[in-house]
Write a protein that holds these residues in place. Structure first.
Motif, PDB file in Angstrom:
ATOM      1  N   TRP A 184       0.809  -1.228   0.000  1.00 25.77           N
ATOM      2  CA  TRP A 184       0.000   0.000   0.000  1.00 25.77           C
ATOM      3  C   TRP A 184       0.843   1.281   0.000  1.00 25.77           C
ATOM      4  O   TRP A 184       0.329   2.360  -0.185  1.00 25.77           O
ATOM      5  N   HIS A 188       0.932   3.985   4.527  1.00 22.85           N
ATOM      6  CA  HIS A 188      -0.045   3.082   5.131  1.00 22.85           C
ATOM      7  C   HIS A 188       0.607   2.047   6.054  1.00 22.85           C
ATOM      8  O   HIS A 188       0.004   1.016   6.342  1.00 22.85           O
ATOM      9  N   ASP A 191      -1.601   0.802   8.873  1.00 23.98           N
ATOM     10  CA  ASP A 191      -2.998   0.448   8.610  1.00 23.98           C
ATOM     11  C   ASP A 191      -3.206  -1.072   8.628  1.00 23.98           C
ATOM     12  O   ASP A 191      -3.581  -1.683   7.627  1.00 23.98           O
ATOM     13  N   TYR A 194      -6.104  -3.027   6.959  1.00 24.76           N
ATOM     14  CA  TYR A 194      -6.086  -3.395   5.537  1.00 24.76           C
ATOM     15  C   TYR A 194      -5.673  -4.863   5.384  1.00 24.76           C
ATOM     16  O   TYR A 194      -6.291  -5.625   4.651  1.00 24.76           O
ATOM     17  N   TYR A 198      -7.677  -7.986   3.709  1.00 21.14           N
ATOM     18  CA  TYR A 198      -7.173  -8.612   2.483  1.00 21.14           C
ATOM     19  C   TYR A 198      -6.732 -10.056   2.694  1.00 21.14           C
ATOM     20  O   TYR A 198      -6.890 -10.891   1.805  1.00 21.14           O
TER      21      TYR A 198
ATOM     22  N   VAL B 349     -11.919   0.411   4.634  1.00 20.34           N
ATOM     23  CA  VAL B 349     -10.890  -0.001   3.698  1.00 20.34           C
ATOM     24  C   VAL B 349     -11.413   0.333   2.314  1.00 20.34           C
ATOM     25  O   VAL B 349     -12.508  -0.081   1.958  1.00 20.34           O
TER      26      VAL B 349
END
Lengths: 230, 356
Positions: A184, A188, A191, A194, A198, B349
């Motif tokens: 990312w 990021h 983060d 995320y 994912y 997100v």
């Protein structure tokens, strides 16, 4: 590899050093021992080992410093031995350039698995093209295609990049920060949510039992590890 | 502290007022000297019961009131009258002496109480020590027996015996490492050294990692996971919550018969997420539902293996995150151990198109 790989063991405790040497030699490796951090650099330059195992709790020098100084001139895989519940020192060591870790106390089988993965990685990096094989799925990172039981699996660009970041270190841990930065971008790096989202998507698409993943493993408090079939 | 001080001085003022009223009641038949005695009595009571400062206040107020209300000319303060300075001085000395004596008595009482508490905690520590040393000594005895046997009788042992002893060492050391790890974790949690490092984490992911790590220790039970796909993320210390779930699963595996089902459920409420580990063992009596979370408390002594720390660790970790732990009996027989973790609004997100 014609000759047996040489492993540098940086460990101050003579008892642990002895059992590591015995176990590794019995597995067919050659072992060079360094009793402390200061010697490690000299021994590494003198013997040009194929990989290093470094205990983080060295009395004469911070283990993370040892890793940093080895990494400054050598690309060999570095495996860290660390005490349980010290996630922060593990992450520091990985950020400083270590490739993987084993938590003490460990069973010898776990150490061998890490050593094999690290040495295999060293060979593969020299190679190139990557195809990740799962139980019933397959991902070609170069062509950016994924199939499951012969059927194509649609993956998003970010899912591919995440798989590639994990696949480049197949068999080894990759920290949250390293994955976020690589996939990312540096903005990021914190983060983590995320990654949680994912990784779930990837497991749902590629794992046979997403609730108990066999390939996309969680390393609690540290990161993720992709374990692909050979 | 402040409110206590205010209350003490209120007592002093109250006592002076009470003495004045009593003085008014007895004053016409009796002499002013006797009224002074009433004030002295008030000062003694305050000095003895409350403390030095309030007693001095009470003495001062008493002398002024006495002078104004009972010494002619009534209604005027005549400070030049030297004998009331003497009255005040005597009251002051009495206040100081009595309050000092009372303070000394209070201090001695507190010291005695402290000693009693200390003795009690010594006693508890003694029981814990006895419990730990039993739990650690037994596997240690097995370990040292097997190890010394291998070291000293190697040639006289057959291949099969050596293998068996080595396997014993391997198994017992793993159990020992588990025990020591739990004692260390409990110590860290109790000393406040375990500071949670919070980040977004997924309960299903943590549960999978626990099952992976515990592996053979759960192999004799049938695990059923009921963790909805839309379970929200939680902001927790992943390693600590992993330990909390691991301890619940280990506890279930340890106290229920092999082959029975262990259920892991997750459910999101309005402001918290609830995780349940449900088993189909014998369960415990209603009266013991809270006791099982105490340290070194084991459901059944003969079940052995555990140190009785798992549930206490789980509770300490959950409390550190602002959650709650409790146990319930389930209608089908067996136990449900539940804990909650507070929910925070998870950041979004960004959505992303699939390149098919």
């Amino acid at each position: 590899m014609g000759t047996a790989p040489t492993i540098l063991v940086v460990e101050d405790e003579p008892e642990i050093r002895r059992f590591l040497r015995t176990a590794l030699v019995a597995e067919g490796y050659r072992v060079v021992e360094s009793p402390g951090g200061r010697r490690a650099d000299i021994d590494a330059r003198a013997h040009a080992p194929d990989m290093a195992i470094v205990d983080l709790g060295l009395p004469d020098m911070d283990g993370v410093e040892v890793i940093r100084s080895l990494r400054s001139w050598s690309g060999m895989p570095i495996l860290v031995l660390s005490a349980r519940s010290h996630e922060r020192s593990k992450i520091e060591a990985l950020d400083a350039g270590a490739d993987d870790y084993v938590t003490k106390p460990f069973a010898i089988g776990e150490l061998f698995a890490r050593v094999r993965a690290a040495l295999r990685h060293a060979v593969k990096t020299a190679g190139g093209g990557l195809v990740l094989r799962f139980e019933d799925a397959q991902v070609d990172l170069e062509r950016r295609t994924a199939t499951r039981a012969g059927e194509p699996v649609p993956l998003t660009p970010l899912e591919f990049r995440l798989l590639a970041a994990l696949g480049r270190h197949a068999g080894m841990v990759v920290t949250h920060r390293a994955l976020l930065t690589e996939v990312w971008g540096p903005g990021h790096a914190d983060d983590t949510h995320y990654l949680r989202i994912y990784m779930k998507q990837l497991r749902d698409k590629l794992e046979r039992d997403p609730a108990r993943p066999a390939h996309l493993r969680t390393e609690i408090g540290v990161g993720y590890r992709l374990v692909a079939a050979d | 502290m402040e409110t206590r001080k205010a209350r003490d001085y209120a007592w002093a003022v109250g006592a002076a007022v009470a003495c004045t009223l009593a003085g008014r009641a007895i004053s016409p038949p009796l002499d002013a000297v006797n009224v002074a005695m009433v004030y002295l009595l008030g000062v003694v009571v305050i000095a003895q019961r409350v403390g030095r400062g309030p007693a001095i206040t009470c003495a001062l107020l008493g002398v002024i009131a006495f002078d104004v209300l009972f010494v002619p000319p009534v209604g005027a303060l005549r400070v030049e009258d030297a004998q009331y300075v003497v009255t005040f001085a005597i009251m002051l000395v009495v206040a100081l002496v009595i309050s000092e004596l009372a303070e000394r008595g209070r201090r001695e009482g507190e010291a005695r109480e402290r000693l009693a508490v200390q003795a009690e905690s010594e006693r508890i520590r003694g029981t814990l020590l006895a419990s730990i040393s039993h739990d650690l000594r037994t596997p240690l005895a097995v370990l040292s027996g097997a190890a010394s046997s291998l070291a000293q009788q190697w040639e006289r042992l057959g291949e099969a015996e050596r293998r068996a002893l080595a396997a014993t060492l391997d198994r017992e050391v793993a159990a020992m490492a588990g025990h020591v790890g739990k004692v260390l974790q409990m110590t860290r949690l109790e000393s406040g050294a375990a500071i949670p490092v919070r980040d977004w984490a997924s309960i299903p992911e943590i549960t999978a990692a626990v099952i992976e790590r515990l592996g053979p220790r759960l192999a004799r039970h049938r695990l059923v996971l009921d963790l909805p796909a839309d379970l929200p993320l939680v902001r927790v210390d992943e390693s600590l919550v992993e330990a909390a779930i691991a301890n619940l699963l280990e506890n279930a595996a340890l106290h229920t018969p092999p082959g029975t089902v262990v259920h892991v459920r997750g459910r999101a409420g309005a402001d918290s997420i609830e995780v349940t580990v449900e088993d189909f063992g014998g369960g415990v009596a209603d009266g013991d539902l809270e006791r099982v979370f105490a340290k070194f408390e084991r459901g059944d002594m003969e079940a052995g293996g555990g140190m009785g720390l798992g549930l206490a660790i789980c509770r300490a970790i959950v409390a550190l995150h602002g959650g709650r732990t409790w146990a319930e009996r389930v209608p089908a027989g067996g136990m449900a151990f539940r804990f909650t973790l507070p929910l925070e609004a998870a950041p979004r997100v960004p959505a992303e198109p699939v390149n098919a």
